[in-house]
Design a protein around this motif. Structure first.
Motif, PDB file in Angstrom:
ATOM      1  N   TYR A  46      37.011  35.432  51.366  1.00 24.45           N
ATOM      2  CA  TYR A  46      36.249  34.203  51.500  1.00 24.45           C
ATOM      3  C   TYR A  46      35.096  34.182  50.492  1.00 24.45           C
ATOM      4  CZ  TYR A  46      38.392  34.102  56.160  1.00 24.45           C
ATOM      5  OH  TYR A  46      39.274  34.097  57.201  1.00 24.45           O
ATOM      6  N   CYS A  47      34.804  33.014  49.963  1.00 27.78           N
ATOM      7  CA  CYS A  47      33.563  32.870  49.218  1.00 27.78           C
ATOM      8  C   CYS A  47      32.583  32.068  50.070  1.00 27.78           C
ATOM      9  CB  CYS A  47      33.772  32.211  47.853  1.00 27.78           C
ATOM     10  SG  CYS A  47      34.365  30.506  47.878  1.00 27.78           S
ATOM     11  N   ALA A  48      31.317  32.261  49.800  1.00 28.79           N
ATOM     12  CA  ALA A  48      30.288  31.625  50.613  1.00 28.79           C
ATOM     13  C   ALA A  48      29.057  31.325  49.763  1.00 28.79           C
ATOM     14  CB  ALA A  48      29.909  32.528  51.778  1.00 28.79           C
TER      15      ALA A  48
ATOM     16  N   VAL B  15      29.181  19.799  51.106  1.00 27.98           N
ATOM     17  CA  VAL B  15      29.412  21.077  50.453  1.00 27.98           C
ATOM     18  C   VAL B  15      30.841  21.551  50.740  1.00 27.98           C
ATOM     19  CG1 VAL B  15      28.746  23.505  50.380  1.00 27.98           C
ATOM     20  CG2 VAL B  15      26.990  21.729  50.603  1.00 27.98           C
ATOM     21  N   GLN B  16      31.515  21.939  49.682  1.00 30.52           N
ATOM     22  CA  GLN B  16      32.871  22.483  49.825  1.00 30.52           C
ATOM     23  C   GLN B  16      33.043  23.681  48.908  1.00 30.52           C
ATOM     24  OE1 GLN B  16      35.721  19.215  49.227  1.00 30.52           O
ATOM     25  NE2 GLN B  16      36.239  19.433  51.391  1.00 30.52           N
ATOM     26  N   LEU B  17      33.734  24.679  49.427  1.00 34.05           N
ATOM     27  CA  LEU B  17      34.113  25.857  48.657  1.00 34.05           C
ATOM     28  C   LEU B  17      35.609  26.067  48.875  1.00 34.05           C
ATOM     29  CD1 LEU B  17      31.159  28.119  49.807  1.00 34.05           C
ATOM     30  CD2 LEU B  17      31.416  27.123  47.530  1.00 34.05           C
ATOM     31  N   VAL B  18      36.345  26.158  47.793  1.00 36.48           N
ATOM     32  CA  VAL B  18      37.793  26.291  47.890  1.00 36.48           C
ATOM     33  C   VAL B  18      38.248  27.514  47.105  1.00 36.48           C
ATOM     34  CG1 VAL B  18      40.016  25.201  47.474  1.00 36.48           C
ATOM     35  CG2 VAL B  18      38.048  23.799  48.128  1.00 36.48           C
TER      36      VAL B  18
ATOM     37  N   TYR C  60      24.253  33.381  54.398  1.00 41.67           N
ATOM     38  CA  TYR C  60      25.160  32.398  53.820  1.00 41.67           C
ATOM     39  C   TYR C  60      25.454  31.311  54.846  1.00 41.67           C
ATOM     40  CZ  TYR C  60      25.784  35.794  50.109  1.00 41.67           C
ATOM     41  OH  TYR C  60      25.563  36.649  49.052  1.00 41.67           O
ATOM     42  N   ASP C  61      25.563  30.072  54.360  1.00 40.48           N
ATOM     43  CA  ASP C  61      25.738  28.981  55.310  1.00 40.48           C
ATOM     44  C   ASP C  61      27.072  28.244  55.177  1.00 40.48           C
ATOM     45  OD1 ASP C  61      23.405  26.616  53.678  1.00 40.48           O
ATOM     46  OD2 ASP C  61      25.078  27.807  52.873  1.00 40.48           O
ATOM     47  N   TYR C  62      27.627  28.118  54.014  1.00 40.71           N
ATOM     48  CA  TYR C  62      28.901  27.426  53.842  1.00 40.71           C
ATOM     49  C   TYR C  62      29.960  28.415  53.364  1.00 40.71           C
ATOM     50  CZ  TYR C  62      26.528  22.964  54.397  1.00 40.71           C
ATOM     51  OH  TYR C  62      25.812  21.904  54.902  1.00 40.71           O
ATOM     52  N   TRP C  63      31.153  28.265  53.951  1.00 42.47           N
ATOM     53  CA  TRP C  63      32.247  29.191  53.681  1.00 42.47           C
ATOM     54  C   TRP C  63      33.501  28.422  53.304  1.00 42.47           C
ATOM     55  CZ3 TRP C  63      31.509  34.543  54.365  1.00 42.47           C
ATOM     56  CH2 TRP C  63      30.258  34.885  54.926  1.00 42.47           C
TER      57      TRP C  63
ATOM     58  N   VAL D 295      26.209  32.980  45.142  1.00 46.56           N
ATOM     59  CA  VAL D 295      27.506  32.902  45.816  1.00 46.56           C
ATOM     60  C   VAL D 295      28.028  34.306  46.062  1.00 46.56           C
ATOM     61  CG1 VAL D 295      29.907  32.145  45.593  1.00 46.56           C
ATOM     62  CG2 VAL D 295      28.055  30.658  44.814  1.00 46.56           C
ATOM     63  N   GLY D 296      28.614  34.497  47.221  1.00 44.19           N
ATOM     64  CA  GLY D 296      29.154  35.807  47.559  1.00 44.19           C
ATOM     65  C   GLY D 296      30.627  35.742  47.916  1.00 44.19           C
ATOM     66  N   TRP D 297      31.271  36.899  47.806  1.00 41.58           N
ATOM     67  CA  TRP D 297      32.641  37.069  48.277  1.00 41.58           C
ATOM     68  C   TRP D 297      32.622  38.048  49.448  1.00 41.58           C
ATOM     69  CZ3 TRP D 297      37.077  34.580  47.008  1.00 41.58           C
ATOM     70  CH2 TRP D 297      37.115  33.847  45.817  1.00 41.58           C
ATOM     71  N   PHE D 298      33.403  37.737  50.455  1.00 40.85           N
ATOM     72  CA  PHE D 298      33.553  38.561  51.634  1.00 40.85           C
ATOM     73  C   PHE D 298      35.042  38.707  51.916  1.00 40.85           C
ATOM     74  CE2 PHE D 298      29.140  38.527  53.177  1.00 40.85           C
ATOM     75  CZ  PHE D 298      28.614  37.523  52.363  1.00 40.85           C
ATOM     76  N   ARG D 299      35.391  39.674  52.749  1.00 37.44           N
ATOM     77  CA  ARG D 299      36.790  39.816  53.150  1.00 37.44           C
ATOM     78  C   ARG D 299      36.869  40.232  54.605  1.00 37.44           C
ATOM     79  NH1 ARG D 299      38.386  45.131  49.428  1.00 37.44           N
ATOM     80  NH2 ARG D 299      37.213  46.684  50.649  1.00 37.44           N
TER      81      ARG D 299
END
Length: 122
Positions: free
Chosen positions: A95-97, A2-5, A109-112, A34-38
């Motif tokens: 960040y997205c996750a 799993v990758q998120l870029v 959320y597990d992958y960031w 999918v979520g966005w965090f900061r």
């Protein structure tokens, strides 16, 4: 794997706009919220927005409602965060996750991703 870029961060003047992208790979994208965090250095990471796996439901933090829009393109395996009417207090690493749960509601959320810096000048 799993990758998120994330991409699209940068410097914007107050009142301006920016679009962040989160490109995903390594999993069935259309079945995960999918979520966005900061996060600001020295402060806790905070939730910004989330979009359900189907795209039919979105959630926003009160601080960004009416200014930010989250959308997803399942064909491109990408989630976007449109930032409008940017404020200096939006300055952070974004960040997205991925939701931990298949077809979940975005509780955990597990992958960031690695993050992208957004700086809003006054």
């Amino acid at each position: 794997q799993v990758q998120l870029v994330e991409s699209g961060g940068g410097l914007v003047q107050a009142g301006g706009s920016l679009r962040l992208s989160c490109a995903a790979s390594g999993f069935t994208f259309s079945t995960y919220t999918v979520g966005w965090f900061r996060q600001v250095l020295g402060k806790e990471r905070e939730f910004v927005a989330a979009i359900s796996w189907s795209g039919g439901s979105t959630t926003y933090a009160d601080s960004v409602k009416g200014r930010f829009t989250i959308v997803r393109d399942n064909a491109k395996k990408t989630v976007y965060l449109q930032i409008n009417s940017a404020k200096p207090e939006d300055t952070a690493v974004y960040y997205c996750a991925r939701d931990r749960t298949y077809r979940g509601r975005g509780v955990n959320y597990d992958y960031w991703g690695q993050g992208t810096q957004v700086t809003v000048s006054s």
